[in-house]
Design a protein around this motif. Structure first.
Motif, PDB file in Angstrom:
ATOM      1  N   LEU A   9      86.655  53.946  75.677  1.00  0.00           N
ATOM      2  CA  LEU A   9      86.479  52.615  75.113  1.00  0.00           C
ATOM      3  C   LEU A   9      85.209  52.020  75.665  1.00  0.00           C
ATOM      4  CD1 LEU A   9      90.105  51.164  75.361  1.00  0.00           C
ATOM      5  CD2 LEU A   9      88.927  52.049  73.329  1.00  0.00           C
ATOM      6  N   SER A  10      84.352  51.606  74.756  1.00  0.00           N
ATOM      7  CA  SER A  10      83.114  50.966  75.193  1.00  0.00           C
ATOM      8  C   SER A  10      83.416  49.539  75.592  1.00  0.00           C
ATOM      9  CB  SER A  10      82.076  50.977  74.072  1.00  0.00           C
ATOM     10  OG  SER A  10      81.782  52.309  73.704  1.00  0.00           O
ATOM     11  N   PRO A  11      82.801  49.078  76.597  1.00  0.00           N
ATOM     12  CA  PRO A  11      83.030  47.693  77.006  1.00  0.00           C
ATOM     13  C   PRO A  11      82.514  46.725  75.963  1.00  0.00           C
ATOM     14  CG  PRO A  11      81.215  48.637  78.219  1.00  0.00           C
ATOM     15  CD  PRO A  11      81.820  49.756  77.455  1.00  0.00           C
ATOM     16  N   PRO A  12      83.086  45.508  75.898  1.00  0.00           N
ATOM     17  CA  PRO A  12      82.620  44.524  74.915  1.00  0.00           C
ATOM     18  C   PRO A  12      81.163  44.237  75.074  1.00  0.00           C
ATOM     19  CG  PRO A  12      84.664  43.806  75.959  1.00  0.00           C
ATOM     20  CD  PRO A  12      84.194  45.003  76.713  1.00  0.00           C
ATOM     21  N   GLY A  13      80.463  44.166  73.898  1.00  0.00           N
ATOM     22  CA  GLY A  13      79.047  43.846  73.909  1.00  0.00           C
ATOM     23  C   GLY A  13      78.158  45.032  74.109  1.00  0.00           C
ATOM     24  N   SER A  14      78.736  46.186  74.349  1.00  0.00           N
ATOM     25  CA  SER A  14      77.907  47.360  74.577  1.00  0.00           C
ATOM     26  C   SER A  14      77.436  47.905  73.232  1.00  0.00           C
ATOM     27  CB  SER A  14      78.693  48.427  75.333  1.00  0.00           C
ATOM     28  OG  SER A  14      79.832  48.812  74.581  1.00  0.00           O
ATOM     29  N   PRO A  15      76.244  48.396  73.111  1.00  0.00           N
ATOM     30  CA  PRO A  15      75.712  48.912  71.836  1.00  0.00           C
ATOM     31  C   PRO A  15      76.435  50.174  71.426  1.00  0.00           C
ATOM     32  CG  PRO A  15      74.231  49.408  73.636  1.00  0.00           C
ATOM     33  CD  PRO A  15      75.292  48.525  74.224  1.00  0.00           C
ATOM     34  N   PRO A  16      76.600  50.381  70.064  1.00  0.00           N
ATOM     35  CA  PRO A  16      77.263  51.605  69.587  1.00  0.00           C
ATOM     36  C   PRO A  16      76.428  52.825  69.872  1.00  0.00           C
ATOM     37  CG  PRO A  16      76.327  50.396  67.735  1.00  0.00           C
ATOM     38  CD  PRO A  16      76.143  49.528  68.942  1.00  0.00           C
ATOM     39  N   SER A  17      77.107  53.912  69.780  1.00  0.00           N
ATOM     40  CA  SER A  17      76.396  55.162  70.037  1.00  0.00           C
ATOM     41  C   SER A  17      75.413  55.426  68.929  1.00  0.00           C
ATOM     42  CB  SER A  17      77.409  56.310  70.167  1.00  0.00           C
ATOM     43  OG  SER A  17      78.130  56.465  68.946  1.00  0.00           O
ATOM     44  N   SER A  18      74.502  56.293  69.157  1.00  0.00           N
ATOM     45  CA  SER A  18      73.451  56.580  68.177  1.00  0.00           C
ATOM     46  C   SER A  18      74.012  57.233  66.922  1.00  0.00           C
ATOM     47  CB  SER A  18      72.380  57.477  68.806  1.00  0.00           C
ATOM     48  OG  SER A  18      72.984  58.695  69.230  1.00  0.00           O
ATOM     49  N   SER A  19      75.012  58.092  67.034  1.00  0.00           N
ATOM     50  CA  SER A  19      75.581  58.755  65.860  1.00  0.00           C
ATOM     51  C   SER A  19      76.335  57.770  64.988  1.00  0.00           C
ATOM     52  CB  SER A  19      76.512  59.899  66.310  1.00  0.00           C
ATOM     53  OG  SER A  19      77.578  59.379  67.097  1.00  0.00           O
ATOM     54  N   SER A  20      77.095  56.851  65.636  1.00  0.00           N
ATOM     55  CA  SER A  20      77.843  55.843  64.860  1.00  0.00           C
ATOM     56  C   SER A  20      76.899  54.893  64.171  1.00  0.00           C
ATOM     57  CB  SER A  20      78.779  55.088  65.801  1.00  0.00           C
ATOM     58  OG  SER A  20      79.421  54.026  65.133  1.00  0.00           O
ATOM     59  N   SER A  21      75.846  54.475  64.828  1.00  0.00           N
ATOM     60  CA  SER A  21      74.872  53.559  64.227  1.00  0.00           C
ATOM     61  C   SER A  21      74.185  54.180  63.042  1.00  0.00           C
ATOM     62  CB  SER A  21      73.852  53.148  65.286  1.00  0.00           C
ATOM     63  OG  SER A  21      72.837  52.354  64.704  1.00  0.00           O
ATOM     64  N   SER A  22      73.873  55.423  63.102  1.00  0.00           N
ATOM     65  CA  SER A  22      73.199  56.112  61.996  1.00  0.00           C
ATOM     66  C   SER A  22      74.110  56.219  60.786  1.00  0.00           C
ATOM     67  CB  SER A  22      72.763  57.506  62.458  1.00  0.00           C
ATOM     68  OG  SER A  22      72.206  58.221  61.367  1.00  0.00           O
ATOM     69  N   SER A  23      75.422  56.510  61.006  1.00  0.00           N
ATOM     70  CA  SER A  23      76.366  56.633  59.892  1.00  0.00           C
ATOM     71  C   SER A  23      76.566  55.293  59.200  1.00  0.00           C
ATOM     72  CB  SER A  23      77.701  57.168  60.423  1.00  0.00           C
ATOM     73  OG  SER A  23      78.673  57.183  59.390  1.00  0.00           O
ATOM     74  N   THR A  24      76.701  54.215  60.001  1.00  0.00           N
ATOM     75  CA  THR A  24      76.899  52.877  59.418  1.00  0.00           C
ATOM     76  C   THR A  24      75.689  52.451  58.614  1.00  0.00           C
ATOM     77  OG1 THR A  24      78.326  52.292  61.287  1.00  0.00           O
ATOM     78  CG2 THR A  24      77.418  50.474  59.973  1.00  0.00           C
ATOM     79  N   SER A  25      74.515  52.731  59.101  1.00  0.00           N
ATOM     80  CA  SER A  25      73.285  52.359  58.406  1.00  0.00           C
ATOM     81  C   SER A  25      73.157  53.071  57.065  1.00  0.00           C
ATOM     82  CB  SER A  25      72.084  52.678  59.305  1.00  0.00           C
ATOM     83  OG  SER A  25      70.876  52.404  58.618  1.00  0.00           O
ATOM     84  N   SER A  26      73.512  54.345  57.012  1.00  0.00           N
ATOM     85  CA  SER A  26      73.395  55.087  55.751  1.00  0.00           C
ATOM     86  C   SER A  26      74.411  54.586  54.724  1.00  0.00           C
ATOM     87  CB  SER A  26      73.596  56.582  56.012  1.00  0.00           C
ATOM     88  OG  SER A  26      74.889  56.836  56.556  1.00  0.00           O
ATOM     89  N   GLU A  27      75.628  54.234  55.179  1.00  0.00           N
ATOM     90  CA  GLU A  27      76.628  53.699  54.252  1.00  0.00           C
ATOM     91  C   GLU A  27      76.197  52.350  53.703  1.00  0.00           C
ATOM     92  OE1 GLU A  27      80.259  53.591  56.356  1.00  0.00           O
ATOM     93  OE2 GLU A  27      80.560  55.782  56.355  1.00  0.00           O
ATOM     94  N   GLU A  28      75.620  51.505  54.573  1.00  0.00           N
ATOM     95  CA  GLU A  28      75.146  50.198  54.123  1.00  0.00           C
ATOM     96  C   GLU A  28      74.006  50.353  53.122  1.00  0.00           C
ATOM     97  OE1 GLU A  28      74.996  46.175  53.661  1.00  0.00           O
ATOM     98  OE2 GLU A  28      76.516  47.408  54.665  1.00  0.00           O
ATOM     99  N   ASN A  29      73.142  51.276  53.379  1.00  0.00           N
ATOM    100  CA  ASN A  29      72.053  51.509  52.424  1.00  0.00           C
ATOM    101  C   ASN A  29      72.584  51.987  51.072  1.00  0.00           C
ATOM    102  OD1 ASN A  29      70.156  50.795  54.336  1.00  0.00           O
ATOM    103  ND2 ASN A  29      69.840  52.914  55.055  1.00  0.00           N
ATOM    104  N   ALA A  30      73.609  52.834  51.114  1.00  0.00           N
ATOM    105  CA  ALA A  30      74.188  53.322  49.864  1.00  0.00           C
ATOM    106  C   ALA A  30      74.833  52.185  49.074  1.00  0.00           C
ATOM    107  CB  ALA A  30      75.209  54.421  50.161  1.00  0.00           C
ATOM    108  N   ARG A  31      75.548  51.286  49.817  1.00  0.00           N
ATOM    109  CA  ARG A  31      76.165  50.134  49.138  1.00  0.00           C
ATOM    110  C   ARG A  31      75.108  49.220  48.540  1.00  0.00           C
ATOM    111  NH1 ARG A  31      79.922  50.381  53.524  1.00  0.00           N
ATOM    112  NH2 ARG A  31      78.671  48.865  54.690  1.00  0.00           N
TER     113      ARG A  31
END
Length: 302
Positions: A9-31
């Motif tokens: 569990l990442s502590p609150p306020g900690s940045p997401p991992s690089s793999s998770s950030s990349s997946s979210t960005s690609s989905e947002e771009n697709a939407r």
């Protein structure tokens, strides 16, 4: 002691991992891309509809509006004069034309005509003699019903007797439609019968020829009702109201046969001719030929 967890569990306020950030960005771009494509498709559809309306529908609406709103020529027909003339000719205490002429021209007796006028007036206020918005009396029900019955009985043009009844073509057509409704409602239950095939064939042709293609059912129903009303009213009085005026000069036009003293009737030929005239088979054959002839002339719609 708590059991150790198999996930981190990442502590609150900690940045997401690089793999998770990349997946979210690609989905947002697709939407966002899908939204953009929908906006473009909607815009193209709206633009097409606007252009189509501007180039096709709106000009047609304007043409129809201009054609229907052309300045109409007003004709003062003096409907009061038309009512007075019709009343004096047929409905006064001492009418100009006798009952026999009324029967021949109206196709019914006067009291039956007045019953129909009263009936349609009770159903539709359009057939009541009342003042209009200016205080002037409208067209009388006698004029409206007289014109409508002549349209139905004679198949004449809508403005055939405009100069006599003071009723224009467009008004006559509107009155006809309301008269059909009123007669069916007031007298249909009592006088209606099923139409024959010959009734349908004749009325289909007449209705199309006279410009009433969508009114066959009402015209046919009204004619049947009026016919049955006349038959009921006159079934025992035909001899009293027969009009023989058209036969007055018949005797002078027909030459009587002259028989010489030596003329002898051939009795054999007489019997054969008499049998032929009374033959049921001959009658059926002629009837069949007549039906085929009527169908060829009127039944195929030509």
């Amino acid at each position: 002691m708590y059991p150790s967890s198999s996930y981190h569990l990442s502590p609150p306020g900690s940045p997401p991992s690089s793999s998770s950030s990349s997946s979210t960005s690609s989905e947002e771009n697709a939407r966002q891309e899908r939204r953009r494509q929908k906006r473009v498709a909607t815009y193209e559809a709206v633009r097409y509809m606007v252009n189509y309306m501007a180039n096709n529908v709106i000009p047609l609406i304007l043409v129809n509006y201009m054609s229907n709103n052309k300045e109409r020529t007003y004709i003062e027909r003096n409907r009061e004069e038309g009512h007075a003339r019709l009343f004096n000719d047929y409905f006064s205490e001492n009418p100009v034309y006798p009952p026999q002429m009324f029967r021949r021209r109206f196709r019914m007796r006067k009291h039956l005509f007045l019953r129909i006028v009263e009936g349609v007036g009770a159903y539709d206020s359009h057939f009541q003699h009342k003042p209009d918005a200016t205080g002037r009396l409208s067209l009388s029900p006698l004029i409206k019903c007289t014109k409508t019955l002549r349209l139905l009985a004679y198949g004449e043009a809508a403005d055939r007797v405009d100069e006599y009844l003071r009723l224009g073509e467009s008004t006559a057509r509107k009155v006809l439609v309301r008269f059909l409704e009123a007669v069916i409602h007031q007298f249909g239950d009592e006088y209606l019968r099923r139409p024959t095939v010959q009734d349908l064939q004749r009325l289909l042709q007449v209705g199309a020829y006279r410009g009433f293609p969508g009114m066959l059912n009402k015209v046919m129903t009204t004619c049947i009702i009026l016919h049955n009303m006349i038959v009921e009213d006159e079934r025992d009085t035909y001899a009293n109201y027969a009009d023989y005026s058209e036969y007055e000069n018949l005797h002078s036009q027909v030459q009587e046969a002259e028989y010489g003293a030596g003329y002898q009737i051939e009795i054999d030929r007489y019997i054969v001719n008499r049998d032929n005239l009374r033959s049921r088979n001959t009658h059926k054959a002629l009837k069949k030929k007549l039906i085929e002839h009527i169908w060829q002339r009127f039944g195929d719609g030509n």
